[in-house]
Each structure stands twice: as C-alpha cells, then as structure tokens.
Scaffold this active site. Structure first.
Site, PDB file in Angstrom:
ATOM      1  N   ASP A  62       0.825  -1.218   0.000  1.00  0.00           N
ATOM      2  CA  ASP A  62       0.000   0.000   0.000  1.00  0.00           C
ATOM      3  C   ASP A  62       0.857   1.267   0.000  1.00  0.00           C
ATOM      4  OD1 ASP A  62      -2.299   1.593   0.005  1.00  0.00           O
ATOM      5  OD2 ASP A  62      -2.374   1.678   2.180  1.00  0.00           O
ATOM      6  N   ASP A  64       1.230   3.927  -2.046  1.00  0.00           N
ATOM      7  CA  ASP A  64       0.766   4.749  -3.156  1.00  0.00           C
ATOM      8  C   ASP A  64       1.598   6.028  -3.266  1.00  0.00           C
ATOM      9  OD1 ASP A  64      -0.473   6.941  -1.540  1.00  0.00           O
ATOM     10  OD2 ASP A  64      -1.782   5.314  -0.887  1.00  0.00           O
ATOM     11  N   TRP A 295     -13.687  23.276  13.488  1.00  0.00           N
ATOM     12  CA  TRP A 295     -12.546  24.157  13.250  1.00  0.00           C
ATOM     13  C   TRP A 295     -12.046  24.738  14.557  1.00  0.00           C
ATOM     14  CZ3 TRP A 295     -10.287  25.312   8.501  1.00  0.00           C
ATOM     15  CH2 TRP A 295     -10.933  24.741   7.391  1.00  0.00           C
TER      16      TRP A 295
END
Length: 302
Positions: A62, A64, A295
């Site tokens: 994995d 990528d 946030w």
C-alpha cells in the site's frame, strides 16, 4: 510548463491476484502493474505525458504516490537546476530533474525501512527484500514503514529561506497477510488482512523532519509521542507550524527545530488537515481542521 501528480496503489492489495506467480518467476517486470504508485509529468494544455516514474513496482504494501510533488529551483546540482521533490510512503525521499524525470537521489528519510534495502539510481528500481514480500498463505511480520507510509497524504512544506523541506513522518510498521477477495459492489475489495505493530524504537510515534533535498539528508528532527496527522506550514518569518493528535498546535524555529510556541487545541480529536495562514481583523490566524470537521482557530499576534 508541466503538471505533476501521483497515482494510487494498484488493486486489489494482494499482488498475487494481480499477477500469476508463475509469470512473475519468469519475468518480474511483467507484474509491475504500470502505472500504479507512480508520478506523471504532463503538459497541461494537451495532456501529453512527458515522463512517468513508478516508485514501487508490484506493490503489496500500500505504498501509493498520493504525497505532494514540490518543485524548487537550485544551482547546487550541476546540470540540474529545476528539481521536483516527493516523500513517498515507501520511506524514500526522491529528488527528480523535473524536466526529464531523472532520479537524482532517493534516500531513506525515516528511521526504519526494511521492505527494500535502497533505491538503485542506475535502474531507478527498489532493491526489495524478498522476506518482506506479502504472499498468499503466509503472514509477513513487521513490514516498515506501515501501510500509513513513512509519510502519508499529509503535505510537507518548503522554506526558500532555509532551503529545507519540513515533512511529518510516521514511526510505525505493519504485519500483512493476503487472501482471496471477490468483488462485490459497494464492499471493500482489498484481499489483505493487516495489523499495525510497534517499530524497533518505540520512544516516539511521529517525527517532524527538516530535509535537505539537494543533498538527500535529514538535517534535524522533532520527535513526538502523538502522531502528526496533518500538514505543515513554513513561513517567511523562519517559523514552522504543525499539530499533533494530542491535540496540540506548535511553532518551532525553522533553522533548528527549537520549540517556540505550544498550545492545546479546543477540539478533542486531533488535527487532520493542512494548516493555513491569513489575516482577520488585524490578527494573523492559522486555522486547522479537526477529524470531526470542527474548526479550531488559534490567533497569533504578529
């Protein structure tokens, strides 16, 4: 005038489902799975591919190529002044000639990498440790880096003042086992069972590193007991901002990593975004997004 982007790992995760082991034994490059785990350089007006490079052929870990690709200019490498820098999940940091795709350096940037010994700059290929290949019917223990990568999608930053990159890294390994997978629409299609396992050095979870991409070396690092699962911000004021999953928001000196500022965040899940920088009502603010899409705004006086 080129556009650079990375590609996902090939699917399914089980490399033997993507390639007959008999064919692999005869010709390993028949199973490269082009162009997964790759970077492309294209002309934006025509879409023409000028060059491409595959980081991890026949990937079963994995690894990528989702990390950012940052262009810089430098006069320190004779004949190569237009560079492109990429920190790959596989644990190696690549410096390219961005016009041609030539790999100028590809050095290990995290402490523990054992799936491959190094990147051969002549062939551009990783020298894979066969005992870390993931095969059906076998559990492959402690592959480093983990499936999160030496560095994941969390963007690094570059300072033109220090001429250093600042990258958030993971100190973690994985144990993997492949299995047969059947495609069912809407269901996971991985062909892999995984567990996260401890690295050799368990004294830290993440490290923010300062990286000299021209020379391919780490200048210094700040180790954290909590993962850095967010992007980094470098400013012209020779500051570097980052956040951990504690959750804590920090500012350090971009020249040496010394801590200048630290505050606990209001969110309780940690930061998982890029830290931004803007002015509002004569106060400089640096917002960061939490895992639960809340946030937290931390005002900092100039």
């Amino acid at each position: 005038d080129l556009l650079f982007y990375g590609t996902s790992q090939p699917g399914v995760w089980s490399s033997e489902m993507r390639c007959d082991p008999t064919a692999y034994a005869l010709d390993v490059h028949s199973c490269d799975n082009k162009w997964g785990d790759s970077i492309f350089a294209r002309k934006p007006d025509t879409g023409e591919a000028v060059w491409a490079y595959q980081f991890t052929p026949h990937d079963s870990w994995d690894y990528d190529a989702a990390s950012e690709n940052i262009p810089i200019n430098s006069n320190d490498i004779p004949g190569h002044n237009k560079l492109l820098v990429h920190f790959n999940k596989n644990g190696f940091a690549y410096t390219f000639d961005r016009a041609t795709g030539e790999v100028l350096s590809a050095n290990q940037f995290v402490a523990e990498v054992n799936w491959a010994s190094h990147i051969d700059l002549i062939t551009g290929l990783p020298v894979v440790n066969d005992n870390k290949r993931v095969l059906e019917g076998k559990t492959t223990e402690k592959i480093c880096p983990s499936v999160l990568g030496g560095k994941g999608w969390e963007p690094s930053a570059y300072s033109e003042t220090t001429q250093l990159f600042y990258a958030p890294t993971f100190n973690l390994c994985s144990t993997l086992q492949t299995m047969k997978a059947e495609f069912i629409s809407g269901a996971p299609y991985m062909g892999m069972s995984l567990n996260f396992v401890a690295p050799s050095d368990t004294s830290y979870a993440s490290e923010l590193i300062a990286w000299d991409a021209v020379r391919g070396v780490k200048k210094w690092g700040v180790k954290e007991m909590n993962h850095i699962y967010a992007g980094v911000l470098a400013t012209a004021g020779i500051l570097v901002f980052y956040a951990t999953k504690k959750p804590e928001f920090k500012a350090i000196d971009a020249t040496n990593g010394n801590l200048l500022f630290s505050t606990a965040l209001e969110c309780n899940t940690g930061v998982a975004s890029v830290i931004r920088n803007y002015w509002a009502k004569r106060v400089r603010r640096r917002p960061c997004k939490a895992d639960v899409k809340a946030w937290s705004l931390t005002p900092l006086k100039r």
